[in-house]
Design a protein around this motif. Sequence first.
Motif, PDB file in Angstrom:
ATOM      1  N   GLN A  99       5.658   2.279  -7.629  1.00  0.00           N
ATOM      2  CA  GLN A  99       5.731   2.080  -6.186  1.00  0.00           C
ATOM      3  C   GLN A  99       6.285   3.339  -5.530  1.00  0.00           C
ATOM      4  OE1 GLN A  99       8.176  -1.239  -4.777  1.00  0.00           O
ATOM      5  NE2 GLN A  99       6.903  -1.421  -2.947  1.00  0.00           N
ATOM      6  N   ARG A 151       7.671   3.357   0.645  1.00  0.00           N
ATOM      7  CA  ARG A 151       6.963   2.728   1.772  1.00  0.00           C
ATOM      8  C   ARG A 151       5.508   2.385   1.451  1.00  0.00           C
ATOM      9  NH1 ARG A 151      10.032   3.086   6.450  1.00  0.00           N
ATOM     10  NH2 ARG A 151      11.866   4.402   6.211  1.00  0.00           N
ATOM     11  N   LYS A 152       5.203   2.180   0.181  1.00  0.00           N
ATOM     12  CA  LYS A 152       3.855   1.778  -0.219  1.00  0.00           C
ATOM     13  C   LYS A 152       3.932   0.514  -1.072  1.00  0.00           C
ATOM     14  CE  LYS A 152       1.590   5.386   1.437  1.00  0.00           C
ATOM     15  NZ  LYS A 152       1.047   6.446   0.572  1.00  0.00           N
ATOM     16  N   GLY A 153       2.804  -0.115  -1.318  1.00  0.00           N
ATOM     17  CA  GLY A 153       2.769  -1.277  -2.184  1.00  0.00           C
ATOM     18  C   GLY A 153       2.783  -0.884  -3.657  1.00  0.00           C
ATOM     19  N   GLY A 163      -1.551  -4.934  -2.048  1.00  0.00           N
ATOM     20  CA  GLY A 163      -1.888  -4.105  -0.908  1.00  0.00           C
ATOM     21  C   GLY A 163      -0.783  -3.102  -0.630  1.00  0.00           C
ATOM     22  N   GLN A 164      -0.990  -2.310   0.413  1.00  0.00           N
ATOM     23  CA  GLN A 164      -0.035  -1.256   0.732  1.00  0.00           C
ATOM     24  C   GLN A 164       1.197  -1.772   1.470  1.00  0.00           C
ATOM     25  OE1 GLN A 164      -0.138   1.362  -0.785  1.00  0.00           O
ATOM     26  NE2 GLN A 164      -1.751   2.760  -0.239  1.00  0.00           N
TER      27      GLN A 164
END
Lengths: 112, 113
Positions: A38, A41-43, B105-106
């Motif tokens: 990860q 600030r991303k999935g 997902g993001q």
Amino acid sequence: QKEVEQDPGPLSVPEGAIVSLNCTYSNSAFQYFMWYRQYSRKGPELLMYTYSSGNKEDGRFTAQVDKSSKYISLFIRDSQPSDSATYLCAMSGGTGFQKLVFGTGTRLLVSP
Amino acid sequence: DAMVIQNPRYQVTQFGKPVTLSCSQTLNHNVMYWYQQKSSQAPKLLFHYYDKDFNNEADTPDNFQSRRPNTSFCFLDIRSPGLGDAAMYLCATSKTRGNTEAFFGQGTRLTVV
């Protein structure tokens, strides 16, 4: 005691080093083991998925599962600055709906 | 290329004002999940859908609801956001309930002001 324990780090290594990331768990029913990467600030991005004990290799990444010790590892060879991220282990198993249980993640910093 | 798409990426909402986050998938997976992730914490499962079958986690507050109008889309509704609901909200999918290889997902980063 948490079901899944993971050292939060940060773990700082120089570029090119071999990195070892680890998780321990307490639930002997777990049989599916995953590693996610990860970025900030991303999935989470699925890196490795293994079933039961053994090793799995994919490029620079190797996942190991030792069910007898309730211990899983992710090795990263020839680490790169782009590997700097948080690595989450996750696992599931048992009957019925198999909910993923995550570790809190280890933050890895690879310096050039 | 994106397989699990979340919109918006960033959402700012006022305290108490209802907000909806959306997720779509191109994988045709049966299961869709919503997770809440706070800073430096593990993702926490809020609920999941297996096809149209909704499954709530026991400790998910009533303030959180979800809708899945079809296979591809899933929504997270927060009826009255509080300051403590500020977090990253992650949507994920897996092929079946027994196959927990989950794809995320993001995320949508929610700020409550």
